[in-house]
Design a protein around this motif. Structure first.
Motif, mmCIF file in Angstrom:
data_model
loop_
_atom_site.group_PDB
_atom_site.id
_atom_site.type_symbol
_atom_site.label_atom_id
_atom_site.label_comp_id
_atom_site.label_asym_id
_atom_site.label_seq_id
_atom_site.Cartn_x
_atom_site.Cartn_y
_atom_site.Cartn_z
ATOM 1 N N ASP A 12 0.705 -1.305 0.020
ATOM 2 C CA ASP A 12 0.098 0.233 -0.106
ATOM 3 C C ASP A 12 1.057 1.250 0.281
ATOM 4 N N PHE A 13 2.134 1.371 -0.681
ATOM 5 C CA PHE A 13 2.505 2.336 -0.894
ATOM 6 C C PHE A 13 1.989 3.295 -1.206
ATOM 7 N N LYS A 14 1.194 2.830 -2.665
ATOM 8 C CA LYS A 14 0.797 4.208 -3.526
ATOM 9 C C LYS A 14 -0.147 4.769 -2.501
ATOM 10 N N MET A 15 -0.619 4.932 -1.267
ATOM 11 C CA MET A 15 -1.891 4.641 -0.791
ATOM 12 C C MET A 15 -0.678 6.089 0.162
ATOM 13 N N ILE A 54 1.375 11.359 1.984
ATOM 14 C CA ILE A 54 1.776 11.924 3.105
ATOM 15 C C ILE A 54 3.265 13.043 1.923
ATOM 16 N N GLY A 55 2.391 12.868 0.273
ATOM 17 C CA GLY A 55 3.560 13.631 -0.468
ATOM 18 C C GLY A 55 4.599 12.662 -1.048
ATOM 19 N N GLN A 71 5.810 12.598 11.580
ATOM 20 C CA GLN A 71 5.056 11.995 11.854
ATOM 21 C C GLN A 71 5.767 10.196 12.249
ATOM 22 N N GLN A 72 5.118 9.280 13.053
ATOM 23 C CA GLN A 72 5.085 8.101 12.617
ATOM 24 C C GLN A 72 4.235 6.798 11.793
ATOM 25 N N LEU A 73 5.144 6.569 10.991
ATOM 26 C CA LEU A 73 4.188 5.443 10.261
ATOM 27 C C LEU A 73 5.149 4.158 10.201
ATOM 28 N N LEU A 74 3.770 3.216 10.249
ATOM 29 C CA LEU A 74 4.150 1.694 10.204
ATOM 30 C C LEU A 74 3.154 1.503 9.348
#
Length: 766
Positions: A376-379, A384-385, A450-453
């Protein structure tokens, strides 16, 4: 392979030191004999040569037997073994003639020169830059220059020191052996001076002992005193045997590292032709000055000065060329780095990965590829840009680089796709490595504030005999897609059946494209009933495929193929238009007795299209329907796909098209999703309907009841899917569900049969 295991594998067994011990004892024995020997008996001093060289031949044999050895390395050590055997024969002959050895005998020289020739062939056969005709000519001229110069030096300088009575034959033989030793020293020295080679560089440097002892021994045999001549006679061949043993041992220790071929740079050995010219000119002057007049000596001295100037001029040109070549090599290295590395992450790129994998496969070494794709990297990137997305990819590359062990090579293939080359063909070790790499990406990433999982899917492909690098990477890609289809955030190891499945999917995709064009598809309509009144409320359009050869093809078989191939877009467009046209015919035929709207499933790829809203508006306009006559069903996973989908859904809602959230409860269901998504209908998934009749599954009962209450509070329409018996219908109705569909009420029907239900039980007018 873990790091400790790799380190353990690089240690050779203790048996690998046996040849070195034997050769060392042979040399020690010779040294002891030199200190204590009887001048009248020299035979025992020559026993060290055959023993040390036999140990050297055995050490080479052990290297040749190593599994996974690259062909150039195997060929080199095979020639070294033959050279050791030839020199061993020389040692045996020298032992037999020990008491009669007064010089360089032809019987000793022939096997010795054979060994020297084999040594030279071994070093000349090492891989390097392909030579042009000019390069071969230059090498031949250098060889002739060094050979003639060393021959003259032996003839006029060394032989002048030879004891009286030395025969002409002994002098010629000694000169031939000495010149051969000089040439071998040049060849071995240039190979040892190379920065890298397929053969261990330490082994090459140790093997220089052979030609050095050959040249030194030849000189001392002719020009040395009795003591030095005897010492070199008995020590030269044992030292050579010991050098071969040590070189073979160093090569055995280095066999676990990938073979690397590099082209030699200029070294001091390139200056030997010029040294030979200067030495020869000086020799000519010294010899000529003994019998010439002053005028002749002046001419000779002038010729020497001219020669010196020419040599100096050539040395200056050599220096300029060397500096220019260094600059060119730096540029080539930079261009190669740019061509073989990824600009964003600094990791090797796809080309470098395939080259490294191909080198291992060509060398017959085990290898495996792990292909990693961020789920889901596209999403995430849309959210986040792009700039923050690049930072995230860089952090992913750093995590992979840090978690790779010795011998593993991470690479970025493009986008959010990474790969790791494993120097091991064991499936269990490959799966362990894949799990380690996926766990490295499981911890949260910090991008800005931001903290991204993240989570990722991986495919593993073990290189098989006869496969190329492209095929191995393609197999890993197939396995990675299988991991995504199985639920993501996992790894799958490639199996041959997956390739067959992929081929079948590709074949089915081609047939599906033709089926859409030839009109092989048709729609069935599953009625939706009012559970309170029992009357027909609506219907859902379901696509079916009647293949002319395969027969009926299940939607569960061709819908995934359509989604993977992109055919879901034209297929969805056909379903939308066909359903709307049928809805228009029902309204014309049954008037107010027709259902108000037809439900049409929409895929996420359709929602990503910026023109989908206009497409829906065009179909409604062309069929004469209003936005109230169609309900578009979308899944929860498509709703959270990205900002493009959000804009499309909002555009449809603004146009008045009602939206239904299909399979509700199976995905990322949350109150925040319902608030952000302009939903009108919630469709409870069949998995929650199964088993609720007997009340045994309290979890399903709780979810089903919660969805009904949630829909009531949010003023949404709740529809239960998959009702298969009266008990389920009554329990759902008691929970508050007003609408439902399932085989208990009606199976999917052709358009005419569904229309007959409208005629028999007309829908009450609003």
């Amino acid at each position: 392979m873990t790091a400790p295991e790799s380190a353990a594998d690089t240690r050779p067994p203790m048996g690998g030191l046996a040849p070195i011990v034997v050769a060392a004892l042979a040399n020690a024995g010779v040294l002891v004999w030199l200190l204590l020997h009887d001048p009248a008996e020299v035979t025992y001093g020559y026993f060290g040569g055959p023993i040390a060289l036999a140990a050297g031949a055995y050490a080479c044999f052990r290297v040749i037997r190593k599994p996974g050895l690259a062909r150039p390395v195997r060929t080199f050590w095979l020639r070294m073994e033959l050279a050791a055997l030839s020199l061993g024969l020389t040692a045996v002959i020298a032992l037999a003639r020990a008491n009669n050895n007064t010089g360089m005998s032809i019987w000793v020289a022939v096997p010795m020169m054979t060994g020297v020739a084999l040594l030279m062939t071994a070093f000349l056969g090492l891989p390097g830059r392909p030579r042009t005709a000019v390069g071969w000519l230059r090498g031949a001229l250098d060889t002739v220059t060094i050979a003639v110069a060393s021959g003259l030096i032996f003839w006029y300088a060394v032989f002048d020191l030879a004891p009286a009575g030395t025969s002409l034959a002994d002098k010629v033989v000694a000169a031939v052996v000495g010149v051969g030793g000089v040439l071998l020293l040049v060849v071995v020295g240039k190979a040892a001076a190379a920065p890298e080679s397929v053969v261990h560089p330490g082994a090459l440097r140790v093997l220089m002992t052979g030609p050095i002892t050959c040249v030194t021994g030849t000189i001392l045999l002719i020009a040395g005193d009795d003591r030095s001549r005897l010492a070199l006679s008995v020590l030269a061949l044992p030292l050579t045997g010991a050098a071969v043993c040590v070189g073979a041992h160093l090569q055995s220790r280095a066999l676990t590292r990938p073979a690397a071929i590099s082209f030699p740079a200029r070294s001091v050995f390139n200056l030997l032709p010029f040294v030979a010219v200067v030495a020869t000119a000086g020799l000519v002057i010294s010899v000529s000055a003994q019998d010439m007049s002053a005028r002749q000596r002046i001419v000779i001295i002038g010729a020497f000065l001219i020669t010196g100037c020419v040599v100096a001029r050539q040395l200056l040109s050599l220096r300029e060329n060397t500096l220019a070549l260094r600059g060119i090599r730096r540029q080539q290295d930079e261009l190669e780095r740019l061509a073989l590395s990824d600009n964003l992450t600094g990791l090797p790129n796809r080309t470098r990965f395939l080259v490294a994998l191909g080198e291992r496969l060509d060398a017959g070494q085990p290898a495996a590829a792990v292909l990693i794709d961020v789920d889901d990297f596209k999403m995430i990137n849309d959210t986040i840009g792009p700039a923050a997305g690049d930072q995230l990819l860089f952090q992913v590359s750093q995590r992979l680089r840090e978690r790779c062990t010795s011998g593993e090579m991470p690479a970025r293939l493009g986008g959010d796709e990474f790969a790791v080359l494993l120097p091991d063909g064991d499936p269990v070790a490959a799966e362990t490595a894949a799990n380690r790499l996926l766990l490295a990406l499981a911890d949260p990433f910090k991008v800005g504030e931001q903290q991204l999982l993240l989570h990722a899917s991986a495919g593993i492909a073990i290189a098989d005999t006869g496969e190329g690098a492209d095929e191995v990477l393609r197999n890993a890609d197939i396995a990675m897609y299988a991991a995504k289809e199985s639920g993501k955030a996992s790894f799958v190891r490639f199996e041959p059946r997956m390739r067959d499945d992929m081929i079948n999917h590709a074949t089915l995709a081609g047939e599906l494209r033709n089926g859409i064009a030839r009109g092989e598809l048709r729609l069935l309509y599953q009625p939706v009933f009012d559970l309170v009144t029992g009357r027909l409320h609506g219907c859902e359009a379901l696509v079916r495929w009647q293949h002319p050869i395969r027969g009926f093809v299940s939607p569960g078989e061709f819908i995934p193929v359509a989604e993977r191939s992109g055919l879901i877009v034209p297929l969805g467009a056909w379903v939308l238009r066909e359903a709307c046209e049928q809805m228009a015919r029902w309204r014309d035929q049954y008037g107010d007795g027709a259902v108000e709207a037809v439900n049409v499933n929409v895929a996420v790829r359709q929602l990503r299209s910026s023109g989908f809203v206009d497409e829906v508006a065009a179909v409604l306009s062309e069929t004469g329907l209003t936005s109230r006559n169609v309900i578009l069903e979308v899944t929860e996973s498509s709703v959270v796909d990205g900002w493009q989908v959000q804009e499309t859904l909002q555009g449809l809602h603004d146009m008045g098209v009602r939206l239904a959230l299909d399979d509700f409860g199976t995905g990322q269901s949350s109150l925040s999703l319902l608030r952000a998504f302009p939903v009108d209908v919630l469709k409870l998934d069949k998995s929650f309907v199964d088993g609720i009749a007997d009340g045994a599954d309290r979890g399903r009962l709780a979810v089903a009841a919660a969805v009904a209450q949630l829909a009531e509070h949010l003023q949404l329409k709740a529809v239960a899917e998959g009702i298969e018996n009266r008990e389920q219908l009554e329990r759902l109705r008691d929970m508050g569900y007003r609408y439902g569909q399932g085989f208990f009420m009606a199976k999917p029907l052709p358009a005419a049969d569904c229309g007959a239900l409208m005629a028999a039980d007309p829908v009450r007018a609003a």
